[in-house]
Design a protein around this motif. Structure first.
Motif, PDB file in Angstrom:
ATOM      1  N   LEU A  12      10.640   5.667   2.389  1.00 58.75           N
ATOM      2  CA  LEU A  12      10.360   5.579   3.828  1.00 58.75           C
ATOM      3  C   LEU A  12       8.917   5.949   4.171  1.00 58.75           C
ATOM      4  N   GLY A  13       8.256   6.651   3.252  1.00 59.66           N
ATOM      5  CA  GLY A  13       6.935   7.205   3.574  1.00 59.66           C
ATOM      6  C   GLY A  13       7.129   8.515   4.323  1.00 59.66           C
ATOM      7  N   ALA A  14       6.120   9.385   4.241  1.00 56.26           N
ATOM      8  CA  ALA A  14       6.234  10.688   4.905  1.00 56.26           C
ATOM      9  C   ALA A  14       6.038  10.531   6.411  1.00 56.26           C
ATOM     10  N   ASP A  15       6.702  11.422   7.151  1.00 55.77           N
ATOM     11  CA  ASP A  15       6.520  11.442   8.608  1.00 55.77           C
ATOM     12  C   ASP A  15       5.305  12.332   8.880  1.00 55.77           C
ATOM     13  N   THR A  16       4.140  11.728   8.959  1.00 52.70           N
ATOM     14  CA  THR A  16       2.905  12.517   9.071  1.00 52.70           C
ATOM     15  C   THR A  16       1.980  11.901  10.126  1.00 52.70           C
ATOM     16  N   PRO A  17       1.196  12.732  10.812  1.00 56.43           N
ATOM     17  CA  PRO A  17       0.242  12.164  11.773  1.00 56.43           C
ATOM     18  C   PRO A  17      -0.875  11.368  11.081  1.00 56.43           C
ATOM     19  N   ASP A  18      -1.002  11.501   9.757  1.00 58.23           N
ATOM     20  CA  ASP A  18      -2.100  10.825   9.053  1.00 58.23           C
ATOM     21  C   ASP A  18      -1.551   9.989   7.880  1.00 58.23           C
ATOM     22  N   PRO A  19      -0.854   8.874   8.209  1.00 59.66           N
ATOM     23  CA  PRO A  19      -0.229   8.080   7.137  1.00 59.66           C
ATOM     24  C   PRO A  19      -1.232   7.478   6.161  1.00 59.66           C
ATOM     25  N   LEU A  20      -2.455   7.206   6.626  1.00 61.08           N
ATOM     26  CA  LEU A  20      -3.444   6.627   5.710  1.00 61.08           C
ATOM     27  C   LEU A  20      -3.630   7.544   4.492  1.00 61.08           C
ATOM     28  N   ARG A  21      -3.768   8.845   4.774  1.00 59.13           N
ATOM     29  CA  ARG A  21      -4.011   9.763   3.661  1.00 59.13           C
ATOM     30  C   ARG A  21      -2.727  10.258   3.004  1.00 59.13           C
ATOM     31  N   TYR A  22      -1.670  10.425   3.800  1.00 60.96           N
ATOM     32  CA  TYR A  22      -0.545  11.213   3.268  1.00 60.96           C
ATOM     33  C   TYR A  22       0.822  10.536   3.282  1.00 60.96           C
ATOM     34  N   ALA A  23       0.905   9.220   3.525  1.00 60.90           N
ATOM     35  CA  ALA A  23       2.238   8.590   3.595  1.00 60.90           C
ATOM     36  C   ALA A  23       2.989   8.726   2.273  1.00 60.90           C
ATOM     37  N   PHE A  24       2.276   8.639   1.170  1.00 60.31           N
ATOM     38  CA  PHE A  24       2.870   8.794  -0.161  1.00 60.31           C
ATOM     39  C   PHE A  24       1.957   9.726  -0.959  1.00 60.31           C
ATOM     40  N   PRO A  25       2.484  10.353  -2.017  1.00 57.01           N
ATOM     41  CA  PRO A  25       1.624  11.284  -2.759  1.00 57.01           C
ATOM     42  C   PRO A  25       0.467  10.583  -3.467  1.00 57.01           C
ATOM     43  N   GLN A  26       0.737   9.434  -4.123  1.00 60.22           N
ATOM     44  CA  GLN A  26      -0.337   8.712  -4.812  1.00 60.22           C
ATOM     45  C   GLN A  26       0.138   7.326  -5.195  1.00 60.22           C
ATOM     46  N   LYS A  27      -0.839   6.481  -5.564  1.00 59.67           N
ATOM     47  CA  LYS A  27      -0.491   5.142  -6.032  1.00 59.67           C
ATOM     48  C   LYS A  27       0.036   5.280  -7.458  1.00 59.67           C
ATOM     49  N   LYS A  28       1.281   4.790  -7.675  1.00 62.36           N
ATOM     50  CA  LYS A  28       1.882   5.042  -8.989  1.00 62.36           C
ATOM     51  C   LYS A  28       1.534   3.964 -10.005  1.00 62.36           C
ATOM     52  N   SER A  29       1.467   2.691  -9.570  1.00 64.98           N
ATOM     53  CA  SER A  29       1.149   1.643 -10.547  1.00 64.98           C
ATOM     54  C   SER A  29       0.246   0.616  -9.881  1.00 64.98           C
ATOM     55  N   ALA A  30      -0.358  -0.235 -10.720  1.00 65.53           N
ATOM     56  CA  ALA A  30      -1.304  -1.218 -10.189  1.00 65.53           C
ATOM     57  C   ALA A  30      -0.584  -2.281  -9.361  1.00 65.53           C
ATOM     58  N   HIS A  31       0.611  -2.698  -9.818  1.00 68.67           N
ATOM     59  CA  HIS A  31       1.346  -3.759  -9.125  1.00 68.67           C
ATOM     60  C   HIS A  31       2.798  -3.340  -8.934  1.00 68.67           C
ATOM     61  N   ALA A  32       3.427  -3.921  -7.874  1.00 63.20           N
ATOM     62  CA  ALA A  32       4.854  -3.707  -7.687  1.00 63.20           C
ATOM     63  C   ALA A  32       5.604  -4.662  -8.610  1.00 63.20           C
ATOM     64  N   GLY A  33       6.856  -4.329  -8.923  1.00 64.23           N
ATOM     65  CA  GLY A  33       7.625  -5.243  -9.781  1.00 64.23           C
ATOM     66  C   GLY A  33       9.092  -4.894  -9.790  1.00 64.23           C
ATOM     67  N   GLY A  34       9.932  -5.899 -10.086  1.00 65.86           N
ATOM     68  CA  GLY A  34      11.369  -5.671 -10.198  1.00 65.86           C
ATOM     69  C   GLY A  34      11.746  -5.349 -11.637  1.00 65.86           C
ATOM     70  N   MET A  35      12.981  -4.871 -11.820  1.00 58.74           N
ATOM     71  CA  MET A  35      13.437  -4.542 -13.169  1.00 58.74           C
ATOM     72  C   MET A  35      13.677  -5.821 -13.960  1.00 58.74           C
ATOM     73  N   ALA A  36      13.324  -5.807 -15.233  1.00 60.02           N
ATOM     74  CA  ALA A  36      13.588  -6.967 -16.085  1.00 60.02           C
ATOM     75  C   ALA A  36      14.405  -6.482 -17.284  1.00 60.02           C
ATOM     76  N   SER A  37      15.204  -7.377 -17.896  1.00 62.91           N
ATOM     77  CA  SER A  37      16.001  -6.951 -19.059  1.00 62.91           C
ATOM     78  C   SER A  37      15.414  -7.532 -20.337  1.00 62.91           C
ATOM     79  N   PRO A  38      15.207  -6.660 -21.348  1.00 67.09           N
ATOM     80  CA  PRO A  38      14.632  -7.151 -22.608  1.00 67.09           C
ATOM     81  C   PRO A  38      15.589  -8.131 -23.301  1.00 67.09           C
TER      82      PRO A  38
END
Ligand SMILES: C[S@@+](CC[C@H](N)C(=O)[O-])C[C@H]1O[C@@H](n2cnc3c(N)ncnc32)[C@H](O)[C@@H]1O
Ligand code: SF4
Length: 457
Positions: A12-38
């Motif tokens: 949902l993102g954090a409920d913060t007055p400054d979403p630009l800086r603090y909506a999430f703790p950090q960028k976790k990966s370069a791209h988004a992606g769905g689960m794939a099965s080997p």
């Protein structure tokens, strides 16, 4: 109905007055992606030959990606480095690449479709020789059916990118150049082990751009050690001064074995910017582009004119099939993801023995077309209802609307009837938002299929 309140702030993102800086703790990966099965290794060859034997569809846009896994020097921040370039290694690899190109070009799937964008990426493709670059371009044009307006990009750096290489690459058919600059500032560059100083880099980018032979695109990072807000603003001004046609702004994300981690731990260089500091820099970059009336092609890509289209980035990062060629290249065909051998030795052995170059094959998630449409929308900063395939027999946009409304309350987006329009904060966090939407759909899909199979038992 989506019960949005069972999800936490990672969705949902954090409920913060400054979403630009603090909506999430950090960028976790370069791209988004769905689960794939080997896919089990014993089924790999049979599935691959089925994929390559099938007829392609001329109307479906597809891309070609060719990887050059060499760099002359490893930059301290980079997670993509694979091998140090030496003439012999590069020459042997180049001949292997020519063999793989001929093999892939001979497949029915390849010849029955149409490629709209080709990208030679790395590593550093400009560490090939001028003659090799020309041969590569000509081999691509000879071997693959290309659309009449096919974008053919050569990635690399301006170090040792001579006039001869520029001319021979144009002769080979390249019509777009993407140069990693990262920062123009000499101190920032030296600390990151980049090879030339500001004045040389600026002069070279300016002279290439002034030829107007092809769009020249510049990659800049934000958040490098010594790259203060003032230095970053100067970087943006320097980009404008060079006359380059397009700009990619990437948030620095240091991970894996990047040498910078160790250098910072040992106190040899200052730490890179924090996420909150990088968020502020994204705003500086975004405001700068608006002030200078550059057109925004995606959340991190701008163009000065309508010659630059950034076709590969918008197609390959979203729904198009991508044929991968070369050591470490990845792509997808017919609902399967594929990754070529990642070490030079195993790749060269596969070429010598005539084995498949693909080391890993995965079946993409059943919902991948929906995930791809979402990723495309988030990458552009606008998700539109009409572009999303249905989910469980209903409109995906309507299903996700409760999530979109929470994001609106939290300053990440505006929900306008049939569009989700990301705010500046939403654009900074676009990968986290795309990943969150994909996760919500994946979890709901899993629960629905679990209930359905329990009922049918
Ligand atoms: C794989 S590199 C290849 C470009 C070329 N070899 C060069 O040196 O500029 C492509 C782009 O990835 C980006 N990149 C590299 N390391 C990164 C990192 N740690 N975080 C974010 N982007 C990164 C850089 O902007 C770079 O231009
Ligand atoms: S930034 Fe480019 S040259 Fe530097 S290590 Fe990464 S891929 Fe190689």
């Amino acid at each position: 109905m989506l019960d949005i309140y069972k999800f936490d702030e990672s969705i949902l993102g954090a409920d913060t007055p400054d979403p630009l800086r603090y909506a999430f703790p950090q960028k976790k990966s370069a791209h988004a992606g769905g689960m794939a099965s080997p896919i089990p290794p014993d089924q790999k060859v049979e599935i691959l030959s089925r994929l390559y034997d099938q007829q392609g569809q001329k109307s479906a846009k597809r891309c070609l990606y060719i990887h050059i896994p060499f760099c002359r020097v490893r930059c301290t921040f980079c997670n993509f480095f694979q091998n140090a370039a030496s003439r012999k290694l590069v020459d042997d690899y180049f001949e292997a690449l020519m063999i793989e190109i001929a093999q892939k070009a001979a497949q029915p799937w390849t010849q029955t479709g149409l490629f709209h964008a080709v990208y030679i990426g790395g590593g550093t493709p400009t560490d090939l020789s001028a003659e090799q670059v020309e041969r590569l371009g000509k081999a691509i044009r000879r071997s693959f059916p290309l659309s009449t307006d096919c974008e053919i990009t050569l990635e690399g750096r301006i170090n040792r990118f001579s006039d001869e290489m520029f001319e021979r690459s144009l002769e080979g058919g390249f019509n777009r150049y993407s140069f990693g600059i990262q920062s123009f500032n000499t101190k920032v560059r030296r600390s990151a082990k980049r090879l030339d100083d500001r004045e040389d880099v600026m002069a070279r980018v300016a002279s290439l751009s002034a030829t107007q032979q092809a769009p020249i695109i510049v990659d800049l990072l934000y958040g490098l050690p010594y790259q203060t807000e003032e230095v970053f603003e100067q970087d943006l001004n320097d980009f404008m001064a060079t006359g380059a046609h397009g700009l990619d702004l990437y948030q620095l994300v240091v991970g894996g074995s990047a040498p910078m981690i160790n250098m910072v731990e040992k106190g040899r260089i200052p730490a890179p910017a924090t996420t909150a500091e990088k968020a502020a820099m994204y705003k500086i970059g975004s405001d700068f582009m608006a002030k200078h009336h550059l057109t925004q092609l995606s959340v991190n890509h701008w163009t000065r004119d309508n010659r630059e289209r950034s076709q590969y980035n918008s197609l390959a990062k979203t729904y198009a099939e991508v044929l991968p060629i070369g050591c470490g290249a990845g792509g997808n065909i017919g609902g399967f993801g594929m990754m070529n051998h990642r070490t030079l030795e195993s790749y060269m052995n596969a070429i010598k023995s005539g084995d498949s170059t693909v080391v890993m094959l995965t079946k993409q998630h059943f919902l991948e077309p929906l995930f791809a449409a979402l990723k495309s929308g988030f990458d552009h900063g606008v998700v539109s209802k009409i572009a999303l395939p249905d989910f469980n027999g209903q409109s995906s946009f309507e299903f996700l609307r409760p999530l979109f409304e929470v994001w609106q309350q939290r300053g990440l987006a505006q929900v306008e009837d049939d569009y989700l329009v990301l705010t500046l904060a939403g654009r900074f966090w676009t990968v986290s938002l795309a990943q969150a939407a994909i996760q919500v759909l994946q979890q709901t899909f899993q629960q629905t299929t679990a209930v359905e199979s329990a009922v049918s038992l």
